[in-house]
Structures are given as C-alpha cells and as structure tokens.
Design a protein around this motif. Structure first.
Motif, PDB file in Angstrom:
ATOM      1  N   TYR A   1      56.860  51.745  72.846  1.00  0.00           N
ATOM      2  CA  TYR A   1      57.868  51.321  73.808  1.00  0.00           C
ATOM      3  C   TYR A   1      59.287  51.599  73.300  1.00  0.00           C
ATOM      4  CZ  TYR A   1      60.108  48.369  77.336  1.00  0.00           C
ATOM      5  OH  TYR A   1      60.882  47.911  78.364  1.00  0.00           O
ATOM      6  N   GLY A   2      59.568  51.267  72.049  1.00  0.00           N
ATOM      7  CA  GLY A   2      60.918  51.447  71.508  1.00  0.00           C
ATOM      8  C   GLY A   2      61.351  52.900  71.479  1.00  0.00           C
ATOM      9  N   PRO A   3      60.583  53.786  70.838  1.00  0.00           N
ATOM     10  CA  PRO A   3      60.950  55.207  70.864  1.00  0.00           C
ATOM     11  C   PRO A   3      61.006  55.776  72.281  1.00  0.00           C
ATOM     12  CG  PRO A   3      59.331  54.791  69.153  1.00  0.00           C
ATOM     13  CD  PRO A   3      59.459  53.523  69.944  1.00  0.00           C
ATOM     14  N   GLY A   4      60.207  55.198  73.196  1.00  0.00           N
ATOM     15  CA  GLY A   4      60.220  55.671  74.569  1.00  0.00           C
ATOM     16  C   GLY A   4      61.581  55.518  75.216  1.00  0.00           C
TER      17      GLY A   4
ATOM     18  N   ALA B   1      54.891  43.702  68.561  1.00  0.00           N
ATOM     19  CA  ALA B   1      55.851  44.400  67.698  1.00  0.00           C
ATOM     20  C   ALA B   1      55.375  45.817  67.394  1.00  0.00           C
ATOM     21  CB  ALA B   1      56.064  43.618  66.406  1.00  0.00           C
ATOM     22  N   ASP B   2      54.070  45.985  67.202  1.00  0.00           N
ATOM     23  CA  ASP B   2      53.539  47.315  66.917  1.00  0.00           C
ATOM     24  C   ASP B   2      53.543  48.194  68.160  1.00  0.00           C
ATOM     25  OD1 ASP B   2      52.074  49.070  64.906  1.00  0.00           O
ATOM     26  OD2 ASP B   2      50.650  49.080  66.579  1.00  0.00           O
ATOM     27  N   LEU B   3      53.388  47.590  69.327  1.00  0.00           N
ATOM     28  CA  LEU B   3      53.490  48.372  70.559  1.00  0.00           C
ATOM     29  C   LEU B   3      54.919  48.864  70.797  1.00  0.00           C
ATOM     30  CD1 LEU B   3      51.271  46.167  72.909  1.00  0.00           C
ATOM     31  CD2 LEU B   3      50.728  48.470  72.105  1.00  0.00           C
ATOM     32  N   ILE B   4      55.879  48.103  70.256  1.00  0.00           N
ATOM     33  CA  ILE B   4      57.293  48.492  70.416  1.00  0.00           C
ATOM     34  C   ILE B   4      57.719  49.458  69.311  1.00  0.00           C
ATOM     35  CG2 ILE B   4      59.664  47.622  70.446  1.00  0.00           C
ATOM     36  CD1 ILE B   4      58.528  45.012  71.669  1.00  0.00           C
ATOM     37  N   GLU B   5      57.440  49.112  68.064  1.00  0.00           N
ATOM     38  CA  GLU B   5      57.765  49.979  66.927  1.00  0.00           C
ATOM     39  C   GLU B   5      56.592  49.968  65.960  1.00  0.00           C
ATOM     40  OE1 GLU B   5      60.366  51.857  66.597  1.00  0.00           O
ATOM     41  OE2 GLU B   5      61.771  51.045  68.088  1.00  0.00           O
ATOM     42  N   ARG B   6      56.242  51.089  65.398  1.00  0.00           N
ATOM     43  CA  ARG B   6      55.074  51.230  64.532  1.00  0.00           C
ATOM     44  C   ARG B   6      55.203  50.353  63.283  1.00  0.00           C
ATOM     45  NH1 ARG B   6      51.055  55.153  63.941  1.00  0.00           N
ATOM     46  NH2 ARG B   6      50.190  55.355  61.843  1.00  0.00           N
ATOM     47  N   THR B   7      54.143  49.634  62.966  1.00  0.00           N
ATOM     48  CA  THR B   7      54.100  48.788  61.772  1.00  0.00           C
ATOM     49  C   THR B   7      53.866  49.651  60.538  1.00  0.00           C
ATOM     50  OG1 THR B   7      53.135  46.986  63.069  1.00  0.00           O
ATOM     51  CG2 THR B   7      52.935  46.840  60.664  1.00  0.00           C
TER      52      THR B   7
ATOM     53  N   LEU C   1      46.147  42.842  60.466  1.00  0.00           N
ATOM     54  CA  LEU C   1      45.947  43.297  59.092  1.00  0.00           C
ATOM     55  C   LEU C   1      45.575  44.777  59.062  1.00  0.00           C
ATOM     56  CD1 LEU C   1      44.021  40.244  57.607  1.00  0.00           C
ATOM     57  CD2 LEU C   1      46.412  40.849  57.268  1.00  0.00           C
ATOM     58  N   GLY C   2      44.782  45.197  60.040  1.00  0.00           N
ATOM     59  CA  GLY C   2      44.390  46.598  60.092  1.00  0.00           C
ATOM     60  C   GLY C   2      45.577  47.531  60.232  1.00  0.00           C
ATOM     61  N   ARG C   3      46.600  47.095  60.955  1.00  0.00           N
ATOM     62  CA  ARG C   3      47.799  47.925  61.083  1.00  0.00           C
ATOM     63  C   ARG C   3      48.485  48.118  59.739  1.00  0.00           C
ATOM     64  NH1 ARG C   3      47.827  45.228  66.068  1.00  0.00           N
ATOM     65  NH2 ARG C   3      48.945  43.401  65.337  1.00  0.00           N
ATOM     66  N   ARG C   4      48.301  47.168  58.848  1.00  0.00           N
ATOM     67  CA  ARG C   4      48.963  47.245  57.537  1.00  0.00           C
ATOM     68  C   ARG C   4      48.157  48.044  56.519  1.00  0.00           C
ATOM     69  NH1 ARG C   4      50.779  43.385  60.513  1.00  0.00           N
ATOM     70  NH2 ARG C   4      52.890  42.580  60.195  1.00  0.00           N
ATOM     71  N   CYS C   5      46.996  48.524  56.905  1.00  0.00           N
ATOM     72  CA  CYS C   5      46.270  49.463  56.038  1.00  0.00           C
ATOM     73  C   CYS C   5      45.800  50.651  56.875  1.00  0.00           C
ATOM     74  CB  CYS C   5      45.099  48.784  55.322  1.00  0.00           C
ATOM     75  SG  CYS C   5      43.839  48.057  56.390  1.00  0.00           S
ATOM     76  N   ARG C   6      46.567  50.960  57.913  1.00  0.00           N
ATOM     77  CA  ARG C   6      46.205  52.025  58.858  1.00  0.00           C
ATOM     78  C   ARG C   6      46.054  53.363  58.137  1.00  0.00           C
ATOM     79  NH1 ARG C   6      48.870  51.306  64.268  1.00  0.00           N
ATOM     80  NH2 ARG C   6      50.549  50.585  62.925  1.00  0.00           N
TER      81      ARG C   6
END
Length: 659
Positions: A321-324, A430-436, A458-463
């Motif tokens: 969303y943010g970069p969009g 937050a991750d939908l807006i800016e990548r974690t 947690l998965g986003r933090r070890c993507r």
C-alpha cells in the motif's frame, strides 16, 4: 583413575585458563582510535567490546569438558580438547577447540560402530570450575557402558538460571543443533528432552558457523514470557554469544497488551483475519471523482478520470500500500509528461519528480489513495460494523463479527487500548503497507501456543532467513493452541521446514513423566508417550491432605533440608494465600524475586519452560478448572520437576490422574 593423568589434565586446564586471560588482555589492549573516521571508530569499538565480553572466563564452569584422542592417519592433532570456546597459546596453537567446530562433532557423534577417526573419548567431571574426575570411552568396537560422568552432569541439582548442555548433548540433539542455516527445523519435544537447550545451542552454532552473515542480519530468541527469558538468559553468554536479542512475542509486536476475552482473541488470531485485513486496507482506495489538472507556466495539462482509474486499477493489489501511493504519483506525473512531449516539449526526470510533488497530484493521491497507519485501519475495522461486514465478506460469520467489534469504541486510534491479538493484526497491516525487514534466524520457543496471526508476524521476520521452532503439542494451553506442526510451519511461511521429534527425556524422572502422561489421551491423543532415561523411583509423592496450606509449609520445610531449587506451583488465584502461608521462606516468581531465592512460588500460567529440582504442586483440580485447556496446563506443571514432585490436594484429582 590415575592421579598422574588427573594432575596432567589439571595442568592443561590451568594453562588454558592462562591462555584465555592472555587473549582477553590482548583484546583489551587494542584501540579503536586507529580507525580513520568517527563512524569507523564507533563500529570498531563495538566489535572490540563484543570480543572482550566473549572472552570472559567463567570460573564456575569448565573451560573444556572433553578430549578426543584421534587414531593415526590424518593431519589433525592427535589430542583435541573440546570446550565452550576456542583458546590458543601465544604461538597460535589450539589448546581448546570450540564445541561447534567441525572437528569437535566426533565428541558427540562418534560410536563403536562409527568411531569417526577417534580412538578414545575422554569426559571430564567438574565441581564448580575445578576438574575432579575423568572417564575414558575406547571406541574400538566394544559396546560402551553408560557414562557415569554424563549421568551425574544431567542429574546435577540446579539453582538459578538454566545452564548450557554442551557437555551432555546427545547424538540426536547434536544432529538438530548442526542443521544448516538454510533449513528451518521444527522440534516436537516432550518434557525434559532438552528442546529449549537444543534451540539455544543451535543459535550459538549458527552464529559460529555463519558469523559475518548473521551479525549483519541478526538472530533473535522469542520466548513465551519474561520469566522464561530470565531463566534462559545465561546460556548463550556462557557460550560466548553476547549479541543475541531475547524477547517475547508481545514485546516484539509492540509492548504492553490490554487484557482481552480469550474467545475474542481466538477469532482475532485466526488465519482468516489476514484476508479480512487485506480487504479492509484496500477498501480505502477509492475511484477518482474528477480528473487531474496540472498547470505549468501558461500550459495546462489534464489527465481524465478514466485514465486515472486505469492507473489505480493496474497498481492495486500488485504492490504494498505505501509504495503504491508513491507509484501512483509517479504514474500520474508520467501521464502529464506524455502530454508535454506531444506538445513538443522535452521534459526530463526532474520535471516528472516536480510534477509528482505538485499540489494537484498530492491532493488527488490523498483523495484516491489516502495515507494510512495500521492503527487507523484497525480502529475503523473494530469500531464500524458496516465497514467490518464489508471487509469480512464470507470470511467471518455475523456472530464472529459481532464478537470482535468493540462494545464502546475508542475515540481515536491513539486512545485505543490494544490487546496482544490486536498487536498481531497491526503487524499484519504494517506489512501490507510497508515490507517488514527479515532477520537471519529466529528461535521460537513454546510455539504451540502462538496464534496463526502471531506465527505470520514471526514468519515475516524470517522471510529471507530460517527458524528453529520448538514446542510440545501436549503443552498447548491457549484456546488457539496448535494441533499440527505442519500447520504451524505453513502459518510461519516455512512449509518446507523439517519436523523432528525428541521423545527421550533426560531430566524428568520416569515415575513423574509416567504420572503426567496419563493426561495425554485427553489433551494430545496423537502423541506417543514420552520415555525417560531416569527411573526416579520414589520421586513422586501424591498426598491428600485436610489443609493444603499447612501441608505446603511442612513440605517446603522438609525439602529445604535437601539440595536443589524448590518451585511451589499453584493456580494463579491461590498464589497470594500460599505466599502468606510461607512468609519469608519463599518469593513469588517475578522481577522482584531475588536471584538467589531457594524457594519460588510459581503461578501455573508462567511455569512453562521452567525447571526446579523439587516441585510442590498444589491442588491440581484448581489448575485444571481455571481455563479452557486446564488439563494441558496441568500436564505442563506436572513435568517441571527434575528430582522430586510432591502433589498436595484436598479436592479429588482430575479424572485421568485419579487412577
């Protein structure tokens, strides 16, 4: 056991300690001032401080705990001492090899069937930091006897924080510890199998093996609560690793959490909420109500409404969303530049950036693609029934929508009191807006109690990294507790992770483990009953008493005459009465409890992951009745003892235990 050999080994220990002191003194003598600029000096100073801390000698722990005498036939030294860190003499010759080095693997894996080039393995016994005994295991094909030193180390009474297990790692544990960094490993471990220690030692191993990469990307330990983190806090520093972050899910996702009805938290924690949140966020993107007019000097440029709609449609859902928002401004500016070129002008990138920053473009972007925070979106979702219904679509039933709506909506996102479940939802937004940002490796303990939305966070933090997932399905105590490790790995975003099982216990006596296992058919019917290598005859006492508080005080007095730590575990509501009955003889587990407290009163809800030599379990029926998965909580507290368990009850025992 030869006194001459023992004295020679003590001499090597003294020489190794002296060499370690010399290594530390050399590190302390180095200066960061040689670096060219301030930033470089600060970085170098930080690295030197870490190096000095890692070279600290712990006088109450052995510098080495094993020795390998290698068979002839290769270029390696004939004698190798295995310890917690590498130590070399002034000429650079190794005196102790770090247990994580490839050559040290044979200490844990060599067997008569596969000696791995080793002729003899020697184990050392210690009291404090003093070498007291040794024990040889010839690897010449004859069956090995049970190591007395190994058994004594496993059974040694403990007080204070958790110890490392580098001297007692078993072959199946070592296989997990040394898994490659790219591999996510999920460890199902029964009580006392050492799964937490395995996870911590894997973190230490990976830091040793991939130091440069993981120093940049980071390693984090995620535990269930602060009491647990305090308990394990000394393990990694004792192994020379002082830069690993240790936190809880609540702290990682935003700090203090407001209490919430478990039924509400269960819906919010469901994986379906991910799609609800995605829809809620993108519902804020609107169709343009008018075209764009940009004036530059005497020229006027128009981008019609239909063209703007096409640009928005092309961007929506293909980017965060943010970069969009930024991309929309650039696409609109590009449309203006196309018109400029048609009129014979030659605009460059600077002109496009200027148009993208112009007031008309900014106003249109704000109207069509408004700037949002996660708190704004979730506040609207939980406050507005119509908006929630629109975002939920077919994913939440009307009853579930009604359940998660705030009864008294907060005036603004800033005044809202967010719960632990809300924190995971905010993190998803937050991750939908800016990548974690992703880290190099996560160690996640008691993972069976995490909701799908927490696992996604947690998965986003070890993507782009990997994870070590630890837990026991039988110890799941939350309403959303996992029933399958396969599902946990899918929510974590690591569906290809390996699932391994540790079923042999080394700490909890067999008699205690067998008593607790009576609950397994009711709480985790698919799990095999765990086994323990320690018979523990006489370790279990179950007594019906007329006055529980009086019996607790008497039992604690008796246990104080024995060696080791004492944990009095009871339903949370009973803790104040027990504390009053024991007076100054005990402290309640928490930040205020002294580090050297011999007796700790432990609320049942925070006992997970902790161990005590002696456990006094007060009124099991109260623990079982206190929550929806009370029998699972009872299984947890029944398996916290490593020497003796005394169960005191006035009420009838819960059904599965009554036999």
């Amino acid at each position: 056991m030869s006194d001459t050999v023992l004295e020679a080994e003590r001499a090597h220990l003294a020489a190794s300690r002296a060499a370690l002191r010399a290594m530390r003194e050399h590190a302390e003598s180095l200066s960061a001032d040689a670096a060219g600029d301030w930033v470089s000096r600060e970085v170098l100073r930080g690295l030197l401080d870490q190096r000095i801390a890692a070279l600290a000698d712990h006088p109450d722990t052995p510098l080495f705990f094993g020795r390998l005498d290698r068979a002839a036939g290769d270029d390696l030294p004939h004698t190798i001492y295995v310890g917690r860190r590498h130590v070399h003499d002034p000429d650079g010759r190794p005196m102790v090899i770090d247990w994580r080095a490839p050559v040290a693997r044979a200490f844990y894996q060599a067997s008569p069937a596969d000696p791995m080039g080793v002729a003899l393995r020697r184990r050392f016994g210690y009291r404090g930091g003093e070498l007291t005994a040794y024990e040889d295991e010839p690897l010449d094909g004859r069956p090995l006897e049970q190591s007395r030193i190994l058994l004594e180390e496993i059974e040694r009474p403990r007080t204070g924080p958790m110890r490392d297990i580098v001297a007692t790692i078993q072959p199946d544990q070592d296989e997990i510890v040394r898994r490659d960094l790219a591999t996510t490993v999920c460890v199902q471990g029964a009580p006392g199998t050492g799964k937490t220690a395995v996870g911590l030692h894997r973190a230490a191993y990976l830091l040793f093996t991939h130091r440069e990469r993981l120093t940049r990307s980071g390693v984090t330990i995620v535990g269930p609560n602060r009491a647990f983190l305090s308990y394990i806090s000394s393990v990694l520093p004792a192994l020379g690793e002082v830069t690993v972050d240790q936190t809880t899910v609540t702290e990682l996702l935003g700090g203090p959490a407001h209490p919430e009805d478990p039924a509400v938290a269960a819906v919010k924690g469901d994986a379906r909420m991910a799609e609800v949140l995605r829809r809620a966020l993108w519902l804020h993107v609107r169709r343009p109500e008018e075209g764009l007019l940009v004036t530059r000097g005497i020229d006027r440029f128009r981008v019609p409404e239909y063209e703007i709609s096409e640009i928005v449609a092309a961007l929506r859902g293909t980017t965060r969303y943010g970069p969009g928002r930024a991309m929309l401004a650039q696409r609109l500016a590009h449309a203006v530049l196309v018109q400029m070129e048609r009129r014979g002008q030659a605009p460059d990138d600077r002109v496009q950036d200027a148009v993208a920053r112009s007031r008309p473009v900014k106003a249109l972007v704000d109207a069509v693609w408004p700037k949002l925070t996660p708190e704004q979106v979730l506040h609207r979702l939980l406050s507005d029934p119509e908006f929630l219904a629109q975002a939920a679509g077919p994913h939440l039933s009307p009853a579930e929508q009604e359940l998660i709506l705030w009864r008294k909506p907060y005036r603004s996102p800033r005044s809202a009191k967010w719960s632990a479940a809300d924190a995971a939802l905010l993190d998803e937004l937050a991750d939908l807006i800016e990548r974690t940002p992703s880290q190099g490796h996560l160690v996640i303990d008691e993972a069976q109690d995490l909701s799908p939305m927490q696992l996604r966070a947690l998965g986003r933090r070890c993507r782009t990294g990997s994870a070590t997932v630890l837990g026991d399905l039988a110890q799941g105590t939350t309403p959303w507790a996992a029933r399958s490790w396969k599902e946990v790995l899918e929510h974590l975003g690591q569906p290809g992770g390996e699932i391994v099982e540790l079923t042999v216990g080394f700490r909890v006596p067999r008699e205690i483990l067998g008593f607790a296992a009576r609950l397994l058919p009711a709480i985790a019917p698919g799990l095999a009953e765990p086994r323990s290598l320690r018979p523990g005859t006489g370790s279990l006492t179950v007594r019906r008493v007329p006055d529980v508080l009086e019996a607790v005080a008497g039992t604690v007095r008796e246990l104080l005459e024995r060696e080791g730590s004492i944990g009095v575990i009871a339903a949370d509501a009973a803790v104040p009465a027990i504390a009053s009955a024991l007076g100054g003889a005990a402290a309640v587990l928490g930040p205020e409890a002294p580090d050297d407290a011999r007796v700790l009163i432990v609320p049942a809800t925070v006992a997970k992951g902790l161990e005590y030599d002696h456990v006094v379990l007060v009124e099991p029926a109260d623990i079982a009745d206190a929550e929806e998965r009370g029998l699972a909580r009872l299984y947890v507290v029944l398996t916290r003892a490593v020497t003796s368990l005394t169960v005191l009850h006035r009420r009838d025992l819960p059904g599965p235990l009554a036999g």
